[in-house]
Design a protein around this motif. Structure first.
Motif, PDB file in Angstrom:
ATOM      1  N   LEU A 101       0.811  -1.215   0.000  1.00 56.60           N
ATOM      2  CA  LEU A 101       0.000   0.000   0.000  1.00 56.60           C
ATOM      3  C   LEU A 101       0.847   1.269   0.000  1.00 56.60           C
ATOM      4  N   LEU A 102       1.960   1.251   0.743  1.00 53.19           N
ATOM      5  CA  LEU A 102       2.772   2.456   0.902  1.00 53.19           C
ATOM      6  C   LEU A 102       3.856   2.614  -0.147  1.00 53.19           C
ATOM      7  N   LEU A 103       4.306   1.518  -0.745  1.00 51.78           N
ATOM      8  CA  LEU A 103       5.429   1.597  -1.678  1.00 51.78           C
ATOM      9  C   LEU A 103       5.190   2.580  -2.824  1.00 51.78           C
ATOM     10  N   PRO A 104       4.021   2.566  -3.479  1.00 45.94           N
ATOM     11  CA  PRO A 104       3.820   3.546  -4.561  1.00 45.94           C
ATOM     12  C   PRO A 104       3.957   4.987  -4.085  1.00 45.94           C
ATOM     13  N   ALA A 105       3.458   5.278  -2.882  1.00 49.36           N
ATOM     14  CA  ALA A 105       3.551   6.639  -2.354  1.00 49.36           C
ATOM     15  C   ALA A 105       5.001   7.021  -2.082  1.00 49.36           C
ATOM     16  N   TYR A 106       5.772   6.111  -1.492  1.00 52.20           N
ATOM     17  CA  TYR A 106       7.182   6.395  -1.226  1.00 52.20           C
ATOM     18  C   TYR A 106       7.964   6.594  -2.522  1.00 52.20           C
ATOM     19  N   LEU A 107       7.680   5.771  -3.519  1.00 50.59           N
ATOM     20  CA  LEU A 107       8.375   5.920  -4.795  1.00 50.59           C
ATOM     21  C   LEU A 107       8.044   7.254  -5.436  1.00 50.59           C
ATOM     22  N   GLY A 108       6.781   7.667  -5.310  1.00 54.09           N
ATOM     23  CA  GLY A 108       6.391   8.965  -5.848  1.00 54.09           C
ATOM     24  C   GLY A 108       7.126  10.111  -5.173  1.00 54.09           C
ATOM     25  N   LEU A 109       7.297  10.007  -3.851  1.00 53.15           N
ATOM     26  CA  LEU A 109       7.982  11.070  -3.113  1.00 53.15           C
ATOM     27  C   LEU A 109       9.474  11.117  -3.426  1.00 53.15           C
ATOM     28  N   LEU A 110      10.101   9.943  -3.538  1.00 56.32           N
ATOM     29  CA  LEU A 110      11.552   9.894  -3.658  1.00 56.32           C
ATOM     30  C   LEU A 110      12.060   9.914  -5.101  1.00 56.32           C
ATOM     31  N   LEU A 111      11.198   9.565  -6.046  1.00 56.88           N
ATOM     32  CA  LEU A 111      11.606   9.600  -7.449  1.00 56.88           C
ATOM     33  C   LEU A 111      11.133  10.844  -8.179  1.00 56.88           C
TER      34      LEU A 111
END
Length: 339
Positions: A153-163
């Motif tokens: 659930l959180l991985l897409p959000a983290y990738l969006g923030l960091l990439l």
């Protein structure tokens, strides 16, 4: 990893399971070496890429089978443990990774590979290694479904923030939905059905005990399939893979210290604290590989970067079971096998 519930397992089965667990690291490295040799000698092993998801589903099914449905509440009943586990893996560790990624090469594919693997806590062989390291592996085992659901659930959000802008191009929702269905929902449901069968039938109980032998072989199978499929496609990815090794080593050294420190803040007992440390340092590289393979242009860089982390991690676990086991002083843990 295997945990036997209900009646005492057949002694021969128990001996086989103990042998597999004792020699699991050698088995995993043997699978990697064998796969690499086969890939170099036999043409066409790249076609095994289609077998990665089924092998992963089997691995996760036999992992979930070790988590009794009735025991899922055990992790939730230990509120401080679950809070420390979630904060470690989904708040503090991502902050550490966010700092680490700033020193990576600017290539978005390299950064995506490192983020995919370092942002996702392991849910399979970490249980066995934590048990060997005198951690409360049963607590960690009970929390594995929660860890897997939360990270997806959180991985897409983290990738969006960091990439940043690269995330929209590289990360699509489809693979995450596919992974949730086939790597979480289906294996977990099947594991629950087998447990119900085992509770009501002697045949079901025997089948469940036999399946309890499979976590180590299933993980070795995943490594075999993944490496055999990836090696022929590595091409120019060798430099990229070698370049991220120092970052993986830095993570392997610092992340368990983060986990242990947070466990101290939450005043967990030593075995639970060791479990947090193991979870912080052990990542879900095999499970995120299908997500990586779904990225346009992923091959050869993304698989190479992810498999490299697995190899660094297996060596790290040999250190963890000796060093983390000493944290908190002498405090033996009850054996995983219960009667």
């Amino acid at each position: 990893m295997p945990v036997v519930w209900g009646r005492k397992p057949n002694k021969d089965m128990q001996n086989i399971r103990e042998i597999l667990e004792k020699h699991q690291v050698g088995i995993y490295f043997g699978a990697v070496v064998l796969a690499a040799l086969v890939a170099l000698v036999v043409p066409g092993t790249a076609a095994l890429e289609g077998a990665v998801n089924p092998a992963l589903a089997l691995m996760l099914f036999v992992t979930f089978l070790q988590v009794p449905l009735a025991d899922l509440g055990r992790a939730f009943g230990r509120g401080r443990f679950l809070a420390a586990l979630l904060i470690t893996n989904f708040v503090v560790t991502p902050l550490f990774v966010a700092v680490l990624v700033q020193f990576l090469p600017s290539d978005p594919m390299v950064r995506l590979g490192v983020l995919l693997v370092l942002l996702t806590p392991c849910i399979d062989y970490v249980v066995t290694f934590s048990h060997l390291g005198r951690a409360d592996a049963r607590l960690l085992l009970a929390a594995t479904p929660t860890l897997l659901v939360v990270q997806m659930l959180l991985l897409p959000a983290y990738l969006g923030l960091l990439l940043g802008n690269d995330a929209a191009t590289l990360v699509q929702p489809g693979p995450f939905v596919h992974a949730f269905v086939w790597l979480i929902a289906v294996p977990l449901t099947l594991a629950g059905l087998v447990q119900l069968w085992a509770a009501r039938s002697r045949a079901g109980e025997k089948a469940s005990v036999a399946l309890g032998l499979l976590p180590v072989p299933a993980t070795a199978l995943v490594l075999l399939v993944v490496v055999a499929a990836v090696v022929p496609q590595l091409g120019a990815a060798t430099d990229a893979a070698l370049g991220v090794i120092p970052f993986y080593i830095a993570f392997a050294v610092i992340a368990p210290l983060i986990g242990w420190s947070i466990s101290r803040v939450f005043r967990l007992d030593a075995p639970a604290g060791r479990a947090i440390a193991f979870s912080a340092g052990t990542r879900n590289s095999l499970v995120v590989l299908p997500l990586a393979l779904a990225v346009p242009g992923a091959i050869p860089v993304l698989p190479a970067i992810i498999v490299t982390q697995t190899l660094v991690e297996l060596v790290s676990e040999l250190v963890y079971v000796r060093v983390i086991a000493r944290l908190g002083g002498p405090d033996p843990v009850a054996p995983l096998t219960s009667s």
